[in-house]
Design a protein around this motif. Structure first.
Motif, PDB file in Angstrom:
ATOM      1  N   HIS A 139      -4.340 -58.112 -34.738  1.00 25.24           N
ATOM      2  CA  HIS A 139      -4.486 -57.648 -36.121  1.00 25.24           C
ATOM      3  C   HIS A 139      -4.704 -56.142 -36.214  1.00 25.24           C
ATOM      4  CE1 HIS A 139      -4.489 -61.780 -37.361  1.00 25.24           C
ATOM      5  NE2 HIS A 139      -5.530 -62.059 -36.595  1.00 25.24           N
ATOM      6  N   LYS A 140      -4.983 -55.471 -35.098  1.00 23.47           N
ATOM      7  CA  LYS A 140      -5.166 -54.022 -35.115  1.00 23.47           C
ATOM      8  C   LYS A 140      -3.886 -53.271 -34.770  1.00 23.47           C
ATOM      9  CE  LYS A 140     -10.096 -54.182 -34.015  1.00 23.47           C
ATOM     10  NZ  LYS A 140     -11.165 -53.687 -33.110  1.00 23.47           N
ATOM     11  N   LEU A 141      -2.799 -53.993 -34.597  1.00 21.80           N
ATOM     12  CA  LEU A 141      -1.526 -53.371 -34.234  1.00 21.80           C
ATOM     13  C   LEU A 141      -1.003 -52.533 -35.401  1.00 21.80           C
ATOM     14  CD1 LEU A 141       0.258 -53.577 -31.662  1.00 21.80           C
ATOM     15  CD2 LEU A 141       1.681 -55.178 -32.919  1.00 21.80           C
ATOM     16  N   ILE A 142      -0.683 -51.259 -35.112  1.00 20.39           N
ATOM     17  CA  ILE A 142      -0.175 -50.370 -36.163  1.00 20.39           C
ATOM     18  C   ILE A 142       1.247 -49.898 -35.864  1.00 20.39           C
ATOM     19  CG2 ILE A 142      -2.476 -49.599 -36.828  1.00 20.39           C
ATOM     20  CD1 ILE A 142      -2.042 -47.095 -35.199  1.00 20.39           C
ATOM     21  N   TYR A 143       1.698 -50.019 -34.606  1.00 19.00           N
ATOM     22  CA  TYR A 143       3.064 -49.599 -34.264  1.00 19.00           C
ATOM     23  C   TYR A 143       3.729 -50.720 -33.487  1.00 19.00           C
ATOM     24  CZ  TYR A 143       6.975 -47.221 -32.016  1.00 19.00           C
ATOM     25  OH  TYR A 143       8.226 -46.877 -31.575  1.00 19.00           O
TER      26      TYR A 143
END
Length: 665
Positions: free
Chosen positions: A414-418
């Protein structure tokens, strides 16, 4: 017996005067009470008694024996008067009913009037009480409202006073910090300058000693019969000047060694002990790039290096390294690892990923591009890399949609940004739906070289990923205007499409409302874009980069409409390569409306002449310009030579330019 109510009055008078009803009543009562055996004899005897007594003394119980007389109160003169209806004033059932009805009505009326009066009095009292209560409540609510407004005002004033006090305290604190930092900076500068002066003095002393020795050696050499040598030759042959680099500050040493590759650092460590100590600075081994020495360094040295610096390594790059699984497994000893790049490593397997994921849970950046990972690796990512922010799965074609479903296991990604999914043609619409469920916080998405990508894939993705700010679609020919419409729910700042023929002017119709924060637009080689699209882009106030290379349908009219809007003020980079319909009119408009333009490409704009180049000189902020393939000559270069800030100029394939023009430039 018939009623005498309507009989002849003379007959009624006769009945009354001769006491006929009273006689009949007395005789009848006597028979009924005594019940004689011979009624006629009894009546005969009783008549004789009545005659002797006289009719005036006649009583109804005269024919009854004294012992048998009943205790009954006489209600009227005679009961038979009513029976024969001789008296008009006698009570009848009809009169009784009327009398009862009248009495009841009178009673009801009396009580109703009394009740009405009482009720009216009570209602007035209740109404007065209600009015008093209403006035009291209204006054209370009015006081409450006034107090509430007063309380809100006081609280607001208190909050303002509190914020003001906090702001004053913050200003005082910042002022104190500024004073402390200023004193610390001055002291640090003083100590640094003192240290540098001492080091310079030491080096000057060493240089002075070296010069003295050199002069002595030169004098001794002059006395000998050997030919005289120059000072440089003496320096090279006899002795090397002493200059100890290890005496430099650690920060300067690190800055020097950061410019060296891993191979050069290893070679420097083999010079002597001092240089070896310099190469063993812990900060120098925070980032290790094995990709530069992948054909030179053997696996055992990689293992030993990682084992030695396992606590200091933060970034590892194995790109393109053909290593054994045991070598990859040694990376699991780097507990503080944050960035790992194993792209293009054909020997990297799911088993290697398992060891690394168990030993390095703090990885933030993971590049698995063009590897042979499967769904097993996809299952490991959410279980171990809880803080993973950047993930590249480009050209990894062995995992399936089920592997993407695993991303939602455990704590999830859930912390994936790329996320980079370039070349993953095996992903279907359901796979993108799995990504949307598990990676709702994605900000940057790259999907290149994916001919299977459709509008439905993007719609499934943006249903829950509404925070996307950057989208790159290169090599996705099936993307159309529907994708552009679906992305309107996202907060896009950067978008890139290349080589797409299905994107038309309809995508840009409401771009200023759907994407007000767009700053970068790359629409290279999109044949469906015309001047209408440029007119729609003109209201974008945040636009800084615009790439419309190979959009051959764009002309002077569209560019003029674009530059007339607020977007032209902040534009810094503009690529109009192969926009063959542009002419000097567009360049003139650029010089008027683009005060912050730094990079401009007009490659292969055949209608551009020296007159248009003259306007480019007026764009003072311009740093780089590409005029390749245009019809400019030496005269245009002569004009460009007057531009003081221009640093880069490309004029390839400009066949009218000669050596004279280059010399002038």
């Amino acid at each position: 017996m018939a009623s005498l109510r309507n009989a002849n009055p003379r007959l009624k008078k006769y009945f009354k005067e001769n006491y006929i009803p009273q006689v009949c009543e007395a005789l009848l009562c006597g028979i009924l009470v005594t019940c004689p055996e011979d009624p006629l004899r009894f009546l005969e005897g009783m008549i004789m008694v009545i005659i002797k007594s006289g009719l005036q003394n006649l009583l109804w119980d005269m024919c009854i024996a004294p012992s048998m007389k009943p205790n009954i109160r006489r209600l009227s003169e005679t009961y038979l008067e009513q029976l024969f209806e001789l008296d008009d004033q006698l009570m009848t059932p009809e009169l009784m009913i009327k009398a009862c009805s009248f009495y009841t009505g009178h009673l009801v009326k009396t009580h109703f009037c009394t009740w009405r009066d009482i009720t009216h009095t009570n209602q007035n009292v209740v109404l007065a009480d209600k009015m008093n209560r209403a006035v009291t409540r209204y006054n209370f609510r009015l006081q409450k409202s006034v107090f509430h407004h007063w309380h809100s005002y006081i609280e607001d004033q208190k909050e303002k006073l509190k914020n003001m006090v906090l702001r004053i305290q913050r200003i005082i604190y910042c002022h104190k910090l500024t004073i402390i930092l200023t004193k610390w900076r001055n002291r640090a500068r003083y100590k640094n300058k003192k240290k540098e002066d001492e080091l310079i003095s030491k080096h000057e002393l060493q240089l002075k000693k070296w010069r003295n020795r050199l002069l002595l050696k030169g004098a001794s050499a002059g006395k000998s019969d050997l030919p005289e040598q120059s000072s440089s030759e003496v320096c090279l042959v006899d002795e090397t000047p002493e200059c100890d680099i290890s005496q430099l500050p650690e920060r300067a040493i690190l800055q020097i060694f950061f410019y060296l590759s891993l191979k050069d650092v290893i070679i420097c460590g083999q010079v002597n002990r001092a240089w070896m100590l310099m190469t063993q600075l812990s900060s120098l081994w925070n980032a290790i790039d094995f990709s530069t020495v992948k054909h030179v360094i053997p696996d055992k040295y990689i293992v030993s290096t990682l084992q030695r610096w396992r606590l200091n390594v933060l970034r590892l790059n194995f790109r393109g390294c053909l290593l054994r699984p045991r070598t990859f497994r040694s990376a699991s000893h780097c507990r503080n690892l944050q960035e790992l790049n194993v792209s293009d490593c054909p020997t990297f397997t799911d088993e290697s990923m398992r060891h690394i994921s168990e030993g390095c849970p703090g990885v933030l950046y993971l590049n698995l591009s063009n590897t042979t990972i499967t769904n097993r690796t996809m299952r490991l990512l959410p279980r171990h890399f809880h803080n993973l922010q950047n993930l590249s799965l480009a050209y990894c074609r062995r995992f399936t949609d089920k592997g993407l479903q695993y991303l939602n296991l455990g704590n999830g990604c859930h912390k994936l940004i790329y996320l980079d999914l370039s070349g993953c043609t095996q992903i279907s619409v359901q796979g993108f739906r799995y990504i949307a469920n598990s990676c709702t916080g994605i900000l940057h998405l790259t999907i290149n070289d994916m001919p299977t990508l459709t509008d439905n894939c993007i719609k499934a993705l943006v249903e829950k990923c509404s925070h996307i700010t950057s989208m790159v679609f290169t090599g996705a020919p099936h993307i159309s205007d529907c994708t552009f419409k679906a992305l309107s729910t996202c907060k896009l700042r950067k978008i890139r499409f290349e080589g797409n023929k299905r994107i038309t002017d309809a995508s840009f119709k409401f771009i200023d409302k759907n994407y007000p924060n767009l700053s970068h637009i790359y629409m290279a080689d999109c044949k469906g874009i015309t001047d209408s699209s440029l007119r729609s882009l003109s209201p974008l106030k945040q636009l800084t980069v615009l790439n419309l290379a190979n959009c051959v349908r764009i002309g002077d009219v569209g560019l003029r409409q674009f530059l007339d809007g607020p977007a032209s003020v902040r534009i810094r980079e503009l690529n109009l390569s192969n926009c063959v319909q542009l002419s000097d009119v567009s360049v003139m408009k650029l010089s008027e409306r683009c005060p912050n333009l730094n990079y401009l490409s007009l490659r292969n704009c055949e209608h551009l002449t020296a007159q248009g180049i003259a306007y480019i000189v007026n764009i003072f902020s311009l740093v780089s310009i590409d005029l390749s393939g245009t019809d400019i000559s030496n005269e245009a270069l002569n004009v460009l030579s007057r531009h003081k800030n221009l640093k880069e100029l490309s004029v390839s394939a400009c066949y009218r330019i000669t050596d004279d023009g280059i010399q002038v430039r």
